[in-house]
Design a protein around this motif. Sequence first.
Motif, short mmCIF file in Angstrom:
data_model
loop_
_atom_site.label_atom_id
_atom_site.label_comp_id
_atom_site.label_asym_id
_atom_site.label_seq_id
_atom_site.Cartn_x
_atom_site.Cartn_y
_atom_site.Cartn_z
N ARG A 1 47.81 23.05 27.45
CA ARG A 1 46.86 23.05 28.56
C ARG A 1 46.60 24.47 29.04
NH1 ARG A 1 47.22 23.36 33.93
NH2 ARG A 1 49.50 23.40 33.82
N ALA A 2 47.66 25.27 29.12
CA ALA A 2 47.50 26.66 29.54
C ALA A 2 46.60 27.43 28.57
CB ALA A 2 48.87 27.33 29.65
N THR B 1 42.14 23.82 37.98
CA THR B 1 42.85 23.56 36.73
C THR B 1 44.24 24.18 36.71
OG1 THR B 1 41.77 25.48 35.74
CG2 THR B 1 40.71 23.34 35.44
N ASN B 2 44.47 25.17 37.55
CA ASN B 2 45.80 25.76 37.65
C ASN B 2 45.91 26.50 38.98
OD1 ASN B 2 48.42 26.47 36.17
ND2 ASN B 2 47.72 28.48 36.83
N VAL C 1 43.03 26.43 29.26
CA VAL C 1 42.53 27.02 30.50
C VAL C 1 42.17 28.49 30.30
CG1 VAL C 1 43.18 27.69 32.85
CG2 VAL C 1 43.73 25.40 32.02
N PRO D 1 47.97 35.29 34.64
CA PRO D 1 48.08 33.94 35.21
C PRO D 1 49.43 33.32 34.90
CG PRO D 1 46.01 34.21 34.03
CD PRO D 1 46.84 35.41 33.71
N SER E 1 52.10 21.26 28.42
CA SER E 1 51.68 22.24 29.42
C SER E 1 51.26 23.56 28.77
CB SER E 1 52.82 22.50 30.41
OG SER E 1 53.15 21.31 31.11
N THR E 2 51.94 23.92 27.68
CA THR E 2 51.57 25.13 26.94
C THR E 2 50.18 25.01 26.34
OG1 THR E 2 53.90 25.53 26.42
CG2 THR E 2 52.26 26.69 25.09
N PHE F 1 51.58 29.85 34.62
CA PHE F 1 51.48 28.40 34.48
C PHE F 1 52.87 27.80 34.57
CE2 PHE F 1 47.83 30.18 32.37
CZ PHE F 1 46.79 29.35 32.70
N ARG G 1 38.82 32.72 38.10
CA ARG G 1 40.16 32.99 38.63
C ARG G 1 40.05 33.86 39.86
NH1 ARG G 1 44.70 36.98 36.22
NH2 ARG G 1 46.46 36.34 37.53
#
Length: 356
Positions: free
Chosen positions: A176-177, A271-272, A180, A28, A173-174, A30, A191
Motif C-alpha cells: 500500500r505504501a 491515504t496516509n 501511495v 513519508p 502495508s508495504t 508509513f 502531501r
Amino acid sequence: NSSKGGKELLYGSDFIAAVTTCQEMDIPLFLGDEYAKETQQRLMNQLFRVEAYSPIPLVTSLLPDITSKARADIATTTTTSRISLMNTFRMDPKKLTPLAVSSSPPLMLAALALLVQNNEAAASIAYSSSSSGILKEVLNVLETSISIVISFFASCFLFNTVIVERDEILADSTIRARDVLRSLKNGTFIRKRWEFSVNSSMNPNEKKTTSFDAKTELPLFTLKTPLIQGKRRNLNLFEPRWLKMIDSIIREDCTSSSSTSPPQFGCVRCTNKFYSAASINGLEGRYADIIFERRGTLASIVELKEGKRPISGDRKIGVTIEGVDEFTIDDESSSISVTNDGYMIAKKWDSNDLSK
C-alpha cells in the motif's frame, strides 16, 4: 541489540529514531501495523477456524535448527531467510512482552489447575486406597492433561493470529505504501506537512479561531473513506482544531449576506497520516504528515448537535453532512495552506481554483 556503545537503549528507541530520521530527511512515514480494534476483530474471525490452531508454525519458530534441514531439502530453486525467534528474544528480551502477556493467562490457568489437581490427588491417596479413590486420581490427571493441551493450542492460536498473520499485514502495508508513493509521484495525491498547537487558545497571542474567506478559500477535512455525492454521514468531532474549523465555517456563513446554500467544507480521502508530539512555542503541539487525494467532495452541513464528552466533560460536536459536488485541488503546493488552529485550507484560483 538492546545496547549501543555501552549505553542501554530504551524499548522503542528504534521507532523513535526512524521517526526522527524521516522528519529530518522529509520522507513519508508509513505505519505497517494495525490498530488494536482490528487485531481484536481478526482474533474473533479466526476463533472458529481449525487452521488457526495448527502447532506447526509455533514449533517451526521455536526449533529452527531442526526444521531448517527439512526446508532445505524442499527449497531447490529459491532461497529463504528466516528469523530465529529465540535469538531475537535473547538479543532484545523486551520484545517478548507482547507474546508473554497474551500467552500467560492460559499457562497460568494450566499451572493452577495442575497444582490443585495434584493436591486433590495426594489427598485421595492419603485418605483412600479404594478403587473410587484411584479412579478419582486418574480423572484428576486426565483433567490436568486436557487443561495443558487446551493451553498449548491456545498459545498456537495466539502465535498464528498475532505473529504469523502480522507478517502478512506488514507485507500488505508495504504494498500500500508503494502504491501511495507512486500516486504521489504522478500527482494523484498531495502531501502536506505542518506543526500545530494542540490547544492554541492557551497562547494569548493567537485568536480563538482563524478566519478565512469563504469566497476564495475552502476548509478541508480528511476522511478514511471518501464522501459520496448525495450520501449523508455523521461526524463526531472533539479535537480543538476541528471544533474551531466548524465554528469558523458557521461564523463565515452567518456573516455572508450573499450565501444561499448551507455552510460547506471540503472532504478529501486521506491515504496516509502520521502525527507525532512537537513543541510549539513552549506549548504542547503535533507534527502532521498527511497524504490525501486531490479529488474530493463538498460537504454541506445538515445538522449540528452540541454536546460534551462523557468523562472529561470537554466540548464535542455531532455534525451531519451530505455530499454535494466533487472538486479537484490544484496540484501546486501553494494551493494548500494551514491555519493557526491546525486544519488545512484550499485556496481557490482566480475564478474557481477548485474545479469541478
